[in-house]
Design a protein around this motif. Structure first.
Motif, PDB file in Angstrom:
ATOM      1  N   LEU A  52       0.159  -4.106   6.466  1.00 11.61           N
ATOM      2  CA  LEU A  52      -0.833  -4.763   6.908  1.00 11.61           C
ATOM      3  C   LEU A  52      -1.929  -5.163   5.091  1.00 11.61           C
ATOM      4  O   LEU A  52      -1.875  -6.833   5.518  1.00 11.61           O
ATOM      5  CB  LEU A  52      -1.690  -3.971   7.746  1.00 11.61           C
ATOM      6  N   HIS A  53      -1.662  -4.352   4.413  1.00 11.73           N
ATOM      7  CA  HIS A  53      -2.363  -5.237   3.356  1.00 11.73           C
ATOM      8  C   HIS A  53      -1.487  -4.973   2.169  1.00 11.73           C
ATOM      9  O   HIS A  53      -0.496  -4.008   1.813  1.00 11.73           O
ATOM     10  CB  HIS A  53      -3.840  -4.194   2.540  1.00 11.73           C
ATOM     11  N   GLY A  54      -1.178  -6.496   1.943  1.00 10.35           N
ATOM     12  CA  GLY A  54       0.349  -6.265   0.959  1.00 10.35           C
ATOM     13  C   GLY A  54      -0.604  -6.267  -0.718  1.00 10.35           C
ATOM     14  O   GLY A  54       0.404  -5.135  -1.497  1.00 10.35           O
ATOM     15  N   ASN A  55      -1.560  -5.224  -1.083  1.00  8.31           N
ATOM     16  CA  ASN A  55      -1.990  -4.421  -2.267  1.00  8.31           C
ATOM     17  C   ASN A  55      -2.063  -2.949  -1.676  1.00  8.31           C
ATOM     18  O   ASN A  55      -2.094  -1.903  -2.967  1.00  8.31           O
ATOM     19  CB  ASN A  55      -2.778  -5.096  -2.697  1.00  8.31           C
ATOM     20  N   GLU A  56      -1.273  -2.276  -0.641  1.00  7.93           N
ATOM     21  CA  GLU A  56      -1.446  -1.170  -0.243  1.00  7.93           C
ATOM     22  C   GLU A  56       0.220  -1.113   0.064  1.00  7.93           C
ATOM     23  O   GLU A  56       0.481  -0.423   0.815  1.00  7.93           O
ATOM     24  CB  GLU A  56      -2.183  -1.060   1.039  1.00  7.93           C
ATOM     25  N   PRO A  57       0.565  -0.222  -1.067  1.00 14.26           N
ATOM     26  CA  PRO A  57       2.194   0.080  -1.337  1.00 14.26           C
ATOM     27  C   PRO A  57       2.887   2.058  -0.928  1.00 14.26           C
ATOM     28  O   PRO A  57       4.113   1.440  -0.993  1.00 14.26           O
ATOM     29  CB  PRO A  57       2.482  -0.145  -2.927  1.00 14.26           C
ATOM     30  N   ILE A 138       0.234   3.207   8.037  1.00 11.30           N
ATOM     31  CA  ILE A 138      -0.332   3.690   6.684  1.00 11.30           C
ATOM     32  C   ILE A 138      -0.854   2.450   5.113  1.00 11.30           C
ATOM     33  O   ILE A 138       0.112   1.423   5.510  1.00 11.30           O
ATOM     34  CB  ILE A 138       1.608   4.114   6.498  1.00 11.30           C
ATOM     35  N   HIS A 139      -1.890   3.730   4.821  1.00 10.67           N
ATOM     36  CA  HIS A 139      -3.052   2.216   4.326  1.00 10.67           C
ATOM     37  C   HIS A 139      -3.127   3.543   3.043  1.00 10.67           C
ATOM     38  O   HIS A 139      -2.428   4.183   2.901  1.00 10.67           O
ATOM     39  CB  HIS A 139      -3.851   2.026   4.326  1.00 10.67           C
ATOM     40  N   ASN A 140      -3.287   2.556   1.951  1.00 12.00           N
ATOM     41  CA  ASN A 140      -3.796   3.082   0.702  1.00 12.00           C
ATOM     42  C   ASN A 140      -5.660   2.054   0.607  1.00 12.00           C
ATOM     43  O   ASN A 140      -5.647   1.631   1.014  1.00 12.00           O
ATOM     44  CB  ASN A 140      -2.931   2.551  -0.649  1.00 12.00           C
ATOM     45  N   THR A 141      -6.250   3.239  -0.095  1.00 14.17           N
ATOM     46  CA  THR A 141      -7.727   3.027  -0.475  1.00 14.17           C
ATOM     47  C   THR A 141      -7.368   1.886  -1.788  1.00 14.17           C
ATOM     48  O   THR A 141      -6.801   2.495  -2.876  1.00 14.17           O
ATOM     49  CB  THR A 141      -8.759   4.010  -0.577  1.00 14.17           C
TER      50      THR A 141
HETATM   51 ZN   LIG Z   1      -5.427  -0.836   4.358  1.00 19.10          ZN
END
Ligand SMILES: [Zn+2]
Length: 338
Positions: A52-57, A138-141
């Motif tokens: 959902l956030h393009g910088n969180e691979p 699933i995201h990243n910080t």
């Molecule tokens: Zn995120």
């Protein structure tokens, strides 16, 4: 691929189809996509959302690796790969959203406007049609951090789903328009923050968690002990205020944070810990807003000789070192010890 709505659905992609690298995989997808991975038991389905956030691979890497390795899940898995366009915007995996676009994970509520709102609405329609047993997003910080889960409801299922990935669940009462808010009462939903965006350990954690989730016969197999904390408060830089990352206070800005401020993520901090420095406007440049909309800045923080301190022992999470995210989204979340 099947193009019936705004989001194409790819049935049973095989290892030959998905490219050798995750970047190739994203170019093949070209935009937001559903992947349908048929299970041994085709009567049940679990859902996974990521990017959902393009910088969180980490999540999309996990799914790509899983398909490349040729596994079959226990039950059907519906995967949603979200902001492919932002991820592919050069340099790859550095843009949270498309430049000038909205944050996709703030668009899962009406009025569903703009391109991101249309994608969010179409994604929810497909989920409600499929009726999964559970949903993991699933995201990243954006800074370095241990992994943890976030849920809007606290229950056995939310703890089980978190425990697949991590030993800590944060239950939030903040409402921002995220995916998990839109499905919280329909089926158990958790957001997994797998750790920092560039951390190979976060990629491995996402992969192992995805595997356990996809291979479990029942969630009762997945019971790991989880610590639960409640009600993080979001700390934002007020509009018009300036901030910078530096190792010493910058005289011309309202807030200076150390470049390695993300080392504070998830540790319990005492009132002697210096978080950064504020300028002549003091705490006025910060907003620490709880779910009731109250600004708790002056009860959470204090200033001593320009140094920004905690007024009571607290835990910080989602501490970012990315100035764009710090200015446009938030600086960090705080869990005060009560
Ligand atoms: Zn995120």
């Amino acid at each position: 691929m099947n193009h019936t709505g705004p989001i194409p659905r790819w049935e049973a992609p095989t290892r030959q189809d998905v490219g050798h690298t995750v970047e190739e995989f994203l170019r093949i997808l070209g935009g937001p996509t559903f992947l349908w991975l048929p299970g041994l038991d085709t009567t049940r389905t679990r859902a996974v959302s990521t990017l959902l956030h393009g910088n969180e691979p980490s999540g999309v890497r996990a799914i790509h690796r899983w398909i490349r390795e040729g596994h079959q899940p226990q039950v059907n898995v519906l995967c949603f790969i979200g902001n492919v366009e932002a991820a592919l915007t050069d340099p790859v995996f550095s843009h949270r959203s498309i430049p000038g676009g909205q944050d996709l994970n703030r668009c899962f509520r009406s009025p569903f406007e703009g391109p991101e709102g249309i994608i969010a609405q179409a994604m929810l329609e497909e989920l409600y049609r499929i009726q999964p047993e559970a949903l993991i997003d699933i995201h990243n910080t954006s800074g370095r951090s241990p992994a943890y889960g976030v849920a809007t409801q606290n229950g056995v299922m939310q703890e089980s789903l978190t425990g697949i990935f991590s030993d800590h669940l944060v239950v939030t009462d903040l409402r921002l328009g995220t995916l998990m808010e839109a499905t919280e009462t329909a089926w158990p939903t958790v957001t997994i923050e797998a750790g920092g965006t560039a951390d190979p350990k976060a990629h491995e954690l996402a992969y192992r968690g995805f595997s356990r989730y996809a291979l479990a016969k029942d969630f009762s197999e997945l019971s790991y002990p989880v610590t639960v904390t409640h009600h993080p408060i979001r700390v934002e830089l007020k509009k018009g205020a300036s901030m910078a990352y530096a190792s010493a206070p910058m005289p011309e800005v309202d807030l200076t944070l150390p470049q390695d401020v993300d080392r504070l993520n998830f540790g319990t901090l005492s009132t002697h810990e210096r978080l950064g420095w504020v300028g002549s406007r003091g705490l006025d440049v910060l907003g620490a807003i709880n779910a009731a909309g109250e600004n708790l800045t002056s009860t959470l923080f204090s200033v001593r000789h320009g140094e920004l301190m905690l007024a009571r022992p607290s835990r910080l999470m989602m501490v970012t070192t990315n100035p764009d995210i710090a200015r446009s989204d938030c600086l960090f979340y705080i869990l005060p010890h009560v």
